[in-house]
Write an enzyme that holds these catalytic residues in place. Structure first.
Site, PDB file in Angstrom:
ATOM      1  N   CYS A  94       0.869  -1.179   0.000  1.00 13.03           N
ATOM      2  CA  CYS A  94       0.000   0.000   0.000  1.00 13.03           C
ATOM      3  C   CYS A  94       0.906   1.228   0.000  1.00 13.03           C
ATOM      4  O   CYS A  94       1.586   1.504   0.983  1.00 13.03           O
ATOM      5  CB  CYS A  94      -0.907  -0.014   1.225  1.00 13.03           C
ATOM      6  SG  CYS A  94      -2.014   1.415   1.310  1.00 13.03           S
ATOM      7  N   GLU A 224     -10.687   0.222  -5.221  1.00 11.46           N
ATOM      8  CA  GLU A 224      -9.698  -0.685  -4.640  1.00 11.46           C
ATOM      9  C   GLU A 224     -10.372  -1.971  -4.179  1.00 11.46           C
ATOM     10  O   GLU A 224     -11.404  -1.937  -3.495  1.00 11.46           O
ATOM     11  CB  GLU A 224      -8.994  -0.031  -3.452  1.00 11.46           C
ATOM     12  CG  GLU A 224      -8.120   1.146  -3.850  1.00 11.46           C
ATOM     13  CD  GLU A 224      -7.133   1.503  -2.771  1.00 11.46           C
ATOM     14  OE1 GLU A 224      -6.684   0.585  -2.050  1.00 11.46           O
ATOM     15  OE2 GLU A 224      -6.815   2.700  -2.646  1.00 11.46           O
ATOM     16  N   CYS A 233      -4.827   6.483  -4.277  1.00 10.21           N
ATOM     17  CA  CYS A 233      -4.194   5.166  -4.226  1.00 10.21           C
ATOM     18  C   CYS A 233      -2.754   5.321  -4.689  1.00 10.21           C
ATOM     19  O   CYS A 233      -2.511   5.737  -5.835  1.00 10.21           O
ATOM     20  CB  CYS A 233      -4.944   4.175  -5.113  1.00 10.21           C
ATOM     21  SG  CYS A 233      -4.203   2.525  -5.168  1.00 10.21           S
ATOM     22  N   THR A 235      -0.209   2.890  -5.002  1.00 11.54           N
ATOM     23  CA  THR A 235       0.174   1.920  -6.029  1.00 11.54           C
ATOM     24  C   THR A 235      -0.592   2.190  -7.317  1.00 11.54           C
ATOM     25  O   THR A 235      -0.073   1.971  -8.412  1.00 11.54           O
ATOM     26  CB  THR A 235      -0.083   0.480  -5.558  1.00 11.54           C
ATOM     27  OG1 THR A 235      -1.453   0.329  -5.171  1.00 11.54           O
ATOM     28  CG2 THR A 235       0.826   0.094  -4.398  1.00 11.54           C
TER      29      THR A 235
END
Length: 311
Positions: A94, A224, A233, A235
């Protein structure tokens, strides 16, 4: 006369912190010795936006020597990020969470500001928290590794009657990145978009809807896996940049990219070797104590289900 039964003992209190990275928010549970047995129900209750603290996930901070999963990384990373999604499932990586965890570890005095290695289920990640100076509360950066594009090439994302081709990007967790003309076409994202073929993501996928504002400036919305739509987010920001490379300009990929999410702005720097560095805000907003009814002191090694979801 029969004596009334003794009242059940009150659950022990657990310290917590609450924070966010670009409004991607988390509950942090410090557990240096790896004694806390955290159930999926505990995580679901903590993350509930009405009856809990409210969060996209839980970050348990454990010393790497205290948990079997991180034993092989203990020599290089003192701390392990045990990440759980809002639905209670384990996550491998994360980007915003690890930046926030690093901020907490420094603020709490567990680590010095500057470079910091943190173990994750996706491997060791190197974070940088600004030193104690006028910009001490400034952005936190993390080296995210190199993206992989494992295919297949026929991935599609569907919302309602709209369908887009997508790129499979692995950033330690799987992403399907779809380029769209308008982020509103992703609709309300209360339910997960349909992604095909199903065999490409046997454990689910995080889906990014991306618009290109200019060659190095993107905007996105994210659904997600294990959470739902989130305000940002980490990533996913890296995955969006990697998908842009795959689509447009691999020869001019290195350099700085800006990624705007509903919760704030993230920056992705791509090195000539393809490794990505993610930078953005990370703020601790509250600390306190809470009761976890199902938690108790237990063994440091807890069986972990196959990683199914992450942020």
């Amino acid at each position: 006369m029969t004596a009334a039964p003794a009242p059940a003992p009150a659950p022990a209190l657990q310290h917590f912190a609450k924070g966010h990275g670009a409004e991607n928010d988390f509950v942090i549970l410090p557990d240096p010795d790896g004694r806390l047995v955290l159930s999926a129900d505990d995580v679901i209750r903590l993350c509930h936006r009405r009856s809990g603290l409210g969060a996209d996930g839980v970050l348990r901070a454990v010393r790497s020597t205290a948990i079997v999963e991180a034993a092989s990384m203990a020599d290089s990373a003192e701390w392990f990020m045990d990440y759980r999604n809002a639905d209670g499932t384990h996550g491998a990586m994360c980007g915003n969470g690890i930046r926030l965890l690093a901020r907490y570890l420094v603020d709490a005095g567990h680590c010095a500001p500057g470079p910091l290695a943190i173990a994750t289920r996706a491997g060791t990640r190197h974070v940088h928290v600004p030193a104690r100076s006028p910009d001490y509360r400034g952005p936190v950066s993390v080296m995210m590794g190199r993206p992989a594009l494992p295919g297949p090439d026929d991935i599609e994302v569907t919302v309602g009657r709209r369908r887009w081709p997508a790129v499979h990007v692995d950033m330690g967790n799987p992403h399907a990145v779809a380029f769209v003309d308008d982020l509103a076409h992703a609709a309300d994202l209360r339910t997960a978009p349909t992604v095909t073929p199903a065999h490409a993501y046997p454990h689910g996928v995080t889906v990014e809807f991306v618009t290109v504002l200019d060659p190095r400036h993107l905007a996105l919305r994210v659904h997600e896996r294990g959470v739902g739509e989130t305000r940002a987010c980490g990533t996913g920001a890296c995955a969006a940049v990697a998908a842009l490379q795959a689509r447009d300009a691999p020869s001019a990929f290195a350099g700085d990219y800006t990624v705007d999410a509903p919760g704030g702005r993230l920056h992705v720097h791509v090195r000539p070797d393809g490794e990505m560095e993610l930078t953005g805000p990370a703020a601790i907003i509250a600390q306190g104590a809470l009761a976890l009814p199902s938690a108790h002191d237990g063994p440091a090694s807890v069986p972990v289900a196959h990683e199914k979801a992450t942020a």
